[in-house]
Design a protein around this motif. Structure first.
Motif, short mmCIF file in Angstrom:
data_model
loop_
_atom_site.label_atom_id
_atom_site.label_comp_id
_atom_site.label_asym_id
_atom_site.label_seq_id
_atom_site.Cartn_x
_atom_site.Cartn_y
_atom_site.Cartn_z
N TYR A 198 -21.49 -109.10 -82.16
CA TYR A 198 -22.38 -108.41 -81.23
C TYR A 198 -23.29 -107.47 -82.02
CZ TYR A 198 -18.81 -110.20 -78.08
OH TYR A 198 -17.95 -111.01 -77.42
N GLY A 199 -24.14 -106.77 -81.33
CA GLY A 199 -25.10 -105.92 -82.02
C GLY A 199 -24.44 -104.75 -82.74
N THR A 200 -23.41 -104.17 -82.11
CA THR A 200 -22.73 -103.02 -82.70
C THR A 200 -21.46 -103.48 -83.40
OG1 THR A 200 -23.56 -101.62 -80.91
CG2 THR A 200 -21.73 -100.77 -82.22
#
Length: 466
Positions: free
Chosen positions: A328-330
């Motif tokens: 995911y992005g984080t």
């Protein structure tokens, strides 16, 4: 009829107020005030009236400090080397010990098997949570491992009672040499108008047991519940009035249990005891390194062996890391058995000082065996395990390391390096990476392994992966 009085008591610290307050002025917690009934007479202390009549105490007077004879406290051998060491050499007569831990961790098992080892010492086990038949079934299972066999249970008296006034009456009859109360949250005094487990009941019951222990010189062990945050349930004054606070911890999915000393008026708080949970009870672990290290000869990436110390006991433990691309992005940061904030700091050092970019990577860290390590000397092995997983290159199984990592990337010296080296030698390690400053005072003639002194993190990583 006298009017019933009420007060509001903070569940976190025990601060009392005549009216409800949103935020406790003592500990700063919100919504922790609970209403308690004081009864018709305010400030009553039923604890003193509940003590056995046989307990007497001579009148006291002020004494000059130089007139007091300083002598070493006589201690009772509990027949458990781990428990004796954590207590500072044994149980001190007249001391009040509080043992806390999660439900099902093994507190009652530890105490019952300790009582079965006493052999000739009259003990009273007061249980407010289990029936006599339940305790008997556990005792039969533990008797096979207790010294003295079934004869050890002849002097163990069992009382299933929650009224502390009745407990004191039976204490006067039995005259025990050791008293165990399981647990203090289930006890209640008749003069306190509240249910068992409330702040006022826990405080008054603990005060009554403290007075009994000091006036009769009989050691008392209390079992305490913990809250969902992991702290001992009840007012903070419960931890203040006892002499020793022990924390029994560990993951119930693992076999190992750690007994930590949080407070000890008669010894050091740096000791820990390690147990292995078995079907026949808790077995003290004399050499934890052999159990905490992987027995596999296959070299795997993401595994580094740290020479750490808990209390005054050195042992070697596997530090396992997994680095993968963030889905995911984080990116995720997860640590089991290690401080997550310190892991983030070490990752920042690895990126800033060594040049490895882990911004878009998930990092998972695990300390093998379900043990939580607080020794800063494990920093170097954490960084080595993370980098090993990132580049998918294994570290040799004959290499161990110890070193605290600073923010500038330097390796700071660690304590008791000679004990760490001796433990690594005993287990057959060939090399050990350590800070340069730790070479001072070491005798090379007594060391049969290669010591690799390094000053910075990048130098240590070069020794491992070049």
């Amino acid at each position: 009829m006298p009017k019933e009085k009420t007060a509001y008591v903070c569940e976190s610290c025990g601060y009392d107020s005549p009216k409800w307050i949103g935020r406790c002025p003592s500990c700063g917690q919100w919504n922790t005030f609970k209403e308690v009934r004081l009864g018709p007479a305010s400030g009553t202390r039923p604890a003193a009236a509940s003590l056995p009549a046989s307990v007497g105490r001579p009148a006291v007077r002020p004494v000059r400090l130089h007139e007091i004879e300083a002598r070493e406290e006589q201690r009772l051998d509990l027949g458990d080397a781990e428990l004796n060491r954590v207590l500072g050499g044994g149980l001190v007569p007249g001391s009040l010990v509080l043992l806390g831990g999660e439900p099902g961790i093994g507190k009652s098992t530890l105490l019952l098997q300790t009582l079965l080892r006493q052999g000739g010492r009259r003990v009273l086990y007061v249980s407010g949570e289990e029936s006599e038949r339940q305790i008997k079934l556990r005792a039969d299972r533990l008797t096979a491992t207790a010294a003295g066999g079934r004869d050890a249970a002849q002097d163990v008296y069992l009382l299933c009672e929650t009224r502390l006034d009745e407990v004191f009456r039976h204490i006067a009859e039995v005259q025990p040499e050791l008293l165990v109360v399981d647990s203090v949250q289930t006890m209640s005094l008749e003069g306190v108008e509240s249910s068992p487990g409330t702040i006022s009941q826990v405080r008054e019951c603990a005060a009554a047991l403290l007075k009994y222990a000091k006036e009769s010189s009989v050691p008392v062990i209390l079992v305490g519940h913990i809250t969902k945050e992991g702290s001992l349930a009840g007012p903070k004054i419960l931890e203040h009035i006892v002499d020793t606070v022990l924390q029994f911890e560990g993951d119930r999915h693992y076999f190992y249990r750690l007994l930590r000393c949080i407070k000890n008026r008669f010894g050091s708080t740096s000791e820990i005891g390690i147990y292995e949970m078995r079907a026949e009870g808790l077995r003290p672990v004399a050499n934890p390194s052999e159990l905490l290290l992987s027995q596999s000869d296959e070299e795997l990436s993401g595994v580094a062996i740290a020479a750490t110390i808990e209390g005054i006991r050195p042992f070697l433990i596997d530090t396992q890391a997994l680095v993968s691309t963030a889905a995911y992005g984080t990116p995720q940061r997860s640590a089991t058995g290690f401080d997550l904030r310190r892991l983030n700091m070490l990752l920042a050092v690895l990126e800033k000082r060594v040049g490895f970019k882990l911004v878009q990577k998930d990092v998972f860290l695990n300390i093998a065996g379900g043990i939580r390590v607080t020794d800063p000397a494990i920093d170097l092995s954490v960084i080595a395990a993370v980098l090993s997983s990132n580049v998918d290159t294994p570290i040799g199984r004959d290499v161990c390391m110890a070193g605290e990592v600073g923010l500038s990337g330097e390796l700071r010296p660690v304590t008791r390096i000679a004990q760490r080296i001796a433990e690594a030698q005993k287990l057959g390690f060939a090399r050990m990476i350590l800070p340069k400053a730790n070479l001072k005072g070491l005798d090379p003639k007594k060391i049969q392994m290669e010591l690799v002194p390094v000053g910075r993190v990048e130098h240590a990583l070069r020794e491992l992966f070049d």
